[in-house]
Motif scaffolding. Structure first.
Motif, PDB file in Angstrom:
ATOM      1  N   UNK A   1      53.320  23.112  41.136  1.00  0.00           N
ATOM      2  CA  UNK A   1      53.294  24.314  41.932  1.00  0.00           C
ATOM      3  C   UNK A   1      51.883  24.503  42.491  1.00  0.00           C
ATOM      4  N   UNK A   2      51.816  24.760  43.764  1.00  0.00           N
ATOM      5  CA  UNK A   2      50.527  24.920  44.423  1.00  0.00           C
ATOM      6  C   UNK A   2      49.940  26.299  44.115  1.00  0.00           C
ATOM      7  N   UNK A   3      48.648  26.307  43.763  1.00  0.00           N
ATOM      8  CA  UNK A   3      47.974  27.570  43.466  1.00  0.00           C
ATOM      9  C   UNK A   3      47.491  28.212  44.757  1.00  0.00           C
ATOM     10  N   UNK A   4      47.676  29.508  44.845  1.00  0.00           N
ATOM     11  CA  UNK A   4      47.215  30.266  46.001  1.00  0.00           C
ATOM     12  C   UNK A   4      46.311  31.395  45.500  1.00  0.00           C
ATOM     13  N   UNK A   5      45.512  31.976  46.393  1.00  0.00           N
ATOM     14  CA  UNK A   5      44.673  33.104  45.969  1.00  0.00           C
ATOM     15  C   UNK A   5      45.497  34.283  45.439  1.00  0.00           C
ATOM     16  N   UNK A   6      46.722  34.423  45.911  1.00  0.00           N
ATOM     17  CA  UNK A   6      47.552  35.545  45.459  1.00  0.00           C
ATOM     18  C   UNK A   6      47.947  35.412  43.997  1.00  0.00           C
ATOM     19  N   UNK A   7      47.981  34.186  43.496  1.00  0.00           N
ATOM     20  CA  UNK A   7      48.287  33.999  42.083  1.00  0.00           C
ATOM     21  C   UNK A   7      47.165  34.582  41.221  1.00  0.00           C
ATOM     22  N   UNK A   8      45.928  34.416  41.651  1.00  0.00           N
ATOM     23  CA  UNK A   8      44.806  35.007  40.937  1.00  0.00           C
ATOM     24  C   UNK A   8      44.863  36.526  40.976  1.00  0.00           C
ATOM     25  N   UNK A   9      45.244  37.065  42.130  1.00  0.00           N
ATOM     26  CA  UNK A   9      45.370  38.520  42.256  1.00  0.00           C
ATOM     27  C   UNK A   9      46.472  39.022  41.324  1.00  0.00           C
ATOM     28  N   UNK A  10      47.602  38.325  41.305  1.00  0.00           N
ATOM     29  CA  UNK A  10      48.705  38.729  40.433  1.00  0.00           C
ATOM     30  C   UNK A  10      48.294  38.656  38.963  1.00  0.00           C
ATOM     31  N   UNK A  11      47.550  37.621  38.601  1.00  0.00           N
ATOM     32  CA  UNK A  11      47.078  37.498  37.225  1.00  0.00           C
ATOM     33  C   UNK A  11      46.148  38.646  36.857  1.00  0.00           C
ATOM     34  N   UNK A  12      45.276  39.024  37.765  1.00  0.00           N
ATOM     35  CA  UNK A  12      44.361  40.137  37.494  1.00  0.00           C
ATOM     36  C   UNK A  12      45.118  41.459  37.368  1.00  0.00           C
ATOM     37  N   UNK A  13      46.142  41.656  38.180  1.00  0.00           N
ATOM     38  CA  UNK A  13      46.938  42.883  38.095  1.00  0.00           C
ATOM     39  C   UNK A  13      47.665  42.952  36.760  1.00  0.00           C
ATOM     40  N   UNK A  14      48.277  41.854  36.350  1.00  0.00           N
ATOM     41  CA  UNK A  14      48.988  41.816  35.069  1.00  0.00           C
ATOM     42  C   UNK A  14      48.009  42.032  33.916  1.00  0.00           C
ATOM     43  N   UNK A  15      46.854  41.377  33.965  1.00  0.00           N
ATOM     44  CA  UNK A  15      45.851  41.552  32.911  1.00  0.00           C
ATOM     45  C   UNK A  15      45.376  43.003  32.868  1.00  0.00           C
ATOM     46  N   UNK A  16      45.177  43.617  34.012  1.00  0.00           N
ATOM     47  CA  UNK A  16      44.770  45.018  34.057  1.00  0.00           C
ATOM     48  C   UNK A  16      45.816  45.937  33.460  1.00  0.00           C
ATOM     49  N   UNK A  17      47.087  45.666  33.740  1.00  0.00           N
ATOM     50  CA  UNK A  17      48.156  46.480  33.166  1.00  0.00           C
ATOM     51  C   UNK A  17      48.225  46.322  31.652  1.00  0.00           C
ATOM     52  N   UNK A  18      48.088  45.095  31.171  1.00  0.00           N
ATOM     53  CA  UNK A  18      48.123  44.851  29.727  1.00  0.00           C
ATOM     54  C   UNK A  18      46.959  45.565  29.042  1.00  0.00           C
ATOM     55  N   UNK A  19      45.759  45.447  29.608  1.00  0.00           N
ATOM     56  CA  UNK A  19      44.596  46.127  29.024  1.00  0.00           C
ATOM     57  C   UNK A  19      44.762  47.643  29.069  1.00  0.00           C
ATOM     58  N   UNK A  20      45.354  48.148  30.133  1.00  0.00           N
ATOM     59  CA  UNK A  20      45.587  49.581  30.243  1.00  0.00           C
ATOM     60  C   UNK A  20      46.538  50.067  29.152  1.00  0.00           C
ATOM     61  N   UNK A  21      47.592  49.311  28.903  1.00  0.00           N
ATOM     62  CA  UNK A  21      48.545  49.668  27.849  1.00  0.00           C
ATOM     63  C   UNK A  21      47.870  49.601  26.481  1.00  0.00           C
ATOM     64  N   UNK A  22      47.075  48.554  26.242  1.00  0.00           N
ATOM     65  CA  UNK A  22      46.371  48.436  24.967  1.00  0.00           C
ATOM     66  C   UNK A  22      45.394  49.587  24.756  1.00  0.00           C
ATOM     67  N   UNK A  23      44.657  49.953  25.795  1.00  0.00           N
ATOM     68  CA  UNK A  23      43.711  51.066  25.674  1.00  0.00           C
ATOM     69  C   UNK A  23      44.439  52.374  25.415  1.00  0.00           C
ATOM     70  N   UNK A  24      45.556  52.585  26.090  1.00  0.00           N
ATOM     71  CA  UNK A  24      46.323  53.815  25.873  1.00  0.00           C
ATOM     72  C   UNK A  24      46.896  53.859  24.460  1.00  0.00           C
ATOM     73  N   UNK A  25      47.320  52.711  23.949  1.00  0.00           N
ATOM     74  CA  UNK A  25      47.923  52.661  22.617  1.00  0.00           C
ATOM     75  C   UNK A  25      46.897  52.887  21.508  1.00  0.00           C
ATOM     76  N   UNK A  26      45.653  52.544  21.760  1.00  0.00           N
ATOM     77  CA  UNK A  26      44.631  52.665  20.721  1.00  0.00           C
ATOM     78  C   UNK A  26      43.749  53.895  20.906  1.00  0.00           C
ATOM     79  N   UNK A  27      44.107  54.778  21.817  1.00  0.00           N
ATOM     80  CA  UNK A  27      43.241  55.920  22.136  1.00  0.00           C
ATOM     81  C   UNK A  27      43.000  56.829  20.936  1.00  0.00           C
ATOM     82  N   UNK A  28      43.980  56.986  20.067  1.00  0.00           N
ATOM     83  CA  UNK A  28      43.825  57.896  18.927  1.00  0.00           C
ATOM     84  C   UNK A  28      43.239  57.219  17.696  1.00  0.00           C
ATOM     85  N   UNK A  29      42.876  55.973  17.788  1.00  0.00           N
ATOM     86  CA  UNK A  29      42.159  55.287  16.701  1.00  0.00           C
ATOM     87  C   UNK A  29      40.789  54.884  17.242  1.00  0.00           C
ATOM     88  N   UNK A  30      39.790  55.729  17.039  1.00  0.00           N
ATOM     89  CA  UNK A  30      38.504  55.574  17.729  1.00  0.00           C
ATOM     90  C   UNK A  30      37.807  54.235  17.515  1.00  0.00           C
TER      91      UNK A  30
END
Length: 98
Positions: A1-30
């Protein structure tokens, strides 16, 4: 499969969503929240440092502007880490938010 710049953008969006969920889940454990922030912003700061080393001697033009951008990112990363550690050890940020 040929890599395109949009694949990097999609990876960054998914990584951002995962980190956002992790941060929200750990908010009450300082300490866990602070540790996760240290990993995220420590990584950002280290990346900015490696980029800054490449352009640190530039004085003018885009490279000179990039030098200040990377210095700003490093400073921002340090500031976020310090604030999160202060929150974790002072008890700020815990509770129901009422």
């Amino acid at each position: 499969m040929k890599r395109t710049p949009w694949m990097g953008v999609a990876l960054m969006v998914v990584a951002g969503l995962v980190l956002s969920v992790l941060l929200a889940a750990t908010r009450n454990t300082p300490l866990l929240y602070a540790a996760l922030n240290i990993l995220i912003y420590g990584g950002l700061g280290y990346w900015a440092y490696t980029q800054w080393r490449r352009v640190r001697h530039a004085r003018t033009g885009q490279m000179g502007q990039a030098r200040w951008l990377y210095l700003g990112l490093m400073g921002f990363s340090v500031l976020v880490i310090v604030v999160r550690l202060l929150e974790a050890f002072s008890g700020a940020g815990t509770g129901t938010g009422v």
